[in-house]
Design an enzyme around this catalytic site. Sequence first.
Site, PDB file in Angstrom:
ATOM      1  N   GLU A 122       0.851  -1.194   0.000  1.00  0.00           N
ATOM      2  CA  GLU A 122       0.000   0.000   0.000  1.00  0.00           C
ATOM      3  C   GLU A 122       0.883   1.239   0.000  1.00  0.00           C
ATOM      4  O   GLU A 122       1.859   1.315   0.759  1.00  0.00           O
ATOM      5  CB  GLU A 122      -0.885   0.046   1.250  1.00  0.00           C
ATOM      6  CG  GLU A 122      -1.937  -1.033   1.324  1.00  0.00           C
ATOM      7  CD  GLU A 122      -3.205  -0.710   0.540  1.00  0.00           C
ATOM      8  OE1 GLU A 122      -3.274   0.368  -0.098  1.00  0.00           O
ATOM      9  OE2 GLU A 122      -4.119  -1.550   0.577  1.00  0.00           O
ATOM     10  N   HIS A 161      -3.753  -2.663  -8.162  1.00  0.00           N
ATOM     11  CA  HIS A 161      -5.027  -3.241  -7.737  1.00  0.00           C
ATOM     12  C   HIS A 161      -6.040  -3.171  -8.873  1.00  0.00           C
ATOM     13  O   HIS A 161      -6.857  -4.071  -9.047  1.00  0.00           O
ATOM     14  CB  HIS A 161      -5.515  -2.502  -6.493  1.00  0.00           C
ATOM     15  CG  HIS A 161      -6.485  -3.267  -5.666  1.00  0.00           C
ATOM     16  ND1 HIS A 161      -7.049  -2.744  -4.529  1.00  0.00           N
ATOM     17  CD2 HIS A 161      -6.998  -4.522  -5.774  1.00  0.00           C
ATOM     18  CE1 HIS A 161      -7.868  -3.628  -3.985  1.00  0.00           C
ATOM     19  NE2 HIS A 161      -7.847  -4.709  -4.724  1.00  0.00           N
ATOM     20  N   ASP A 171      -6.980   1.932  -7.957  1.00  0.00           N
ATOM     21  CA  ASP A 171      -5.660   2.247  -7.410  1.00  0.00           C
ATOM     22  C   ASP A 171      -4.556   1.348  -7.972  1.00  0.00           C
ATOM     23  O   ASP A 171      -4.854   0.232  -8.389  1.00  0.00           O
ATOM     24  CB  ASP A 171      -5.698   2.171  -5.874  1.00  0.00           C
ATOM     25  CG  ASP A 171      -6.104   0.803  -5.324  1.00  0.00           C
ATOM     26  OD1 ASP A 171      -7.137   0.276  -5.752  1.00  0.00           O
ATOM     27  OD2 ASP A 171      -5.382   0.280  -4.456  1.00  0.00           O
TER      28      ASP A 171
END
Length: 191
Positions: A122, A161, A171
């Site tokens: 992330e 993603h 994203d």
Amino acid sequence: MPNHAALDPISGWFENAIIIPSPNFDYRPSASIIDLIVIHSISLPPGQFGSDCIERFFKNDLDASAHPYFVSIEELKVSSHFLIERTGILKQFVSTNMRAWHCGDSSFNGRTRCNDFSIGIELEGCDDIGFTEKQYTVLNHVLVELVGAYPNVSDERIVGHQDIAPRRKTDPGPHFDWDRTRNALNVQRLG
């Protein structure tokens, strides 16, 4: 990030990451071979940076009353292996040996359940703005370490993603510089 930092392949933990264990993980299926890295972006509340809300979310400790958006995600149980904050701080929530819950309903090259065979990274961010120099520096270092530890991960197997869940996710978004990341990875490999 110091150049000597490395992923311990036995434990699956990065030696210089801030370790914040998430309960949202389990064992990978026994026949799983890690051959995919998924890059995400996240901000909590959406579009806001610099709080501890992401880490609280991954620990199931997010106060739903703190922001109206949090009510919509309070029942979710998610995690990622890594979070790279906008300042370049690297946090790790799940050992790479374990299955983090970062992909959801997903598929890659006809294979479903991408959590089974992937590592999730992330980036603190959102679709509307670019990522920081410090984030790219740390990301590129982490990618080099991961590709070294998991030789079945090739450039084509480092995806966003949006590539594995295109109907649900966007994203890391249009501001993520894929060429920069792939070029840096190739330079560091050759270097």
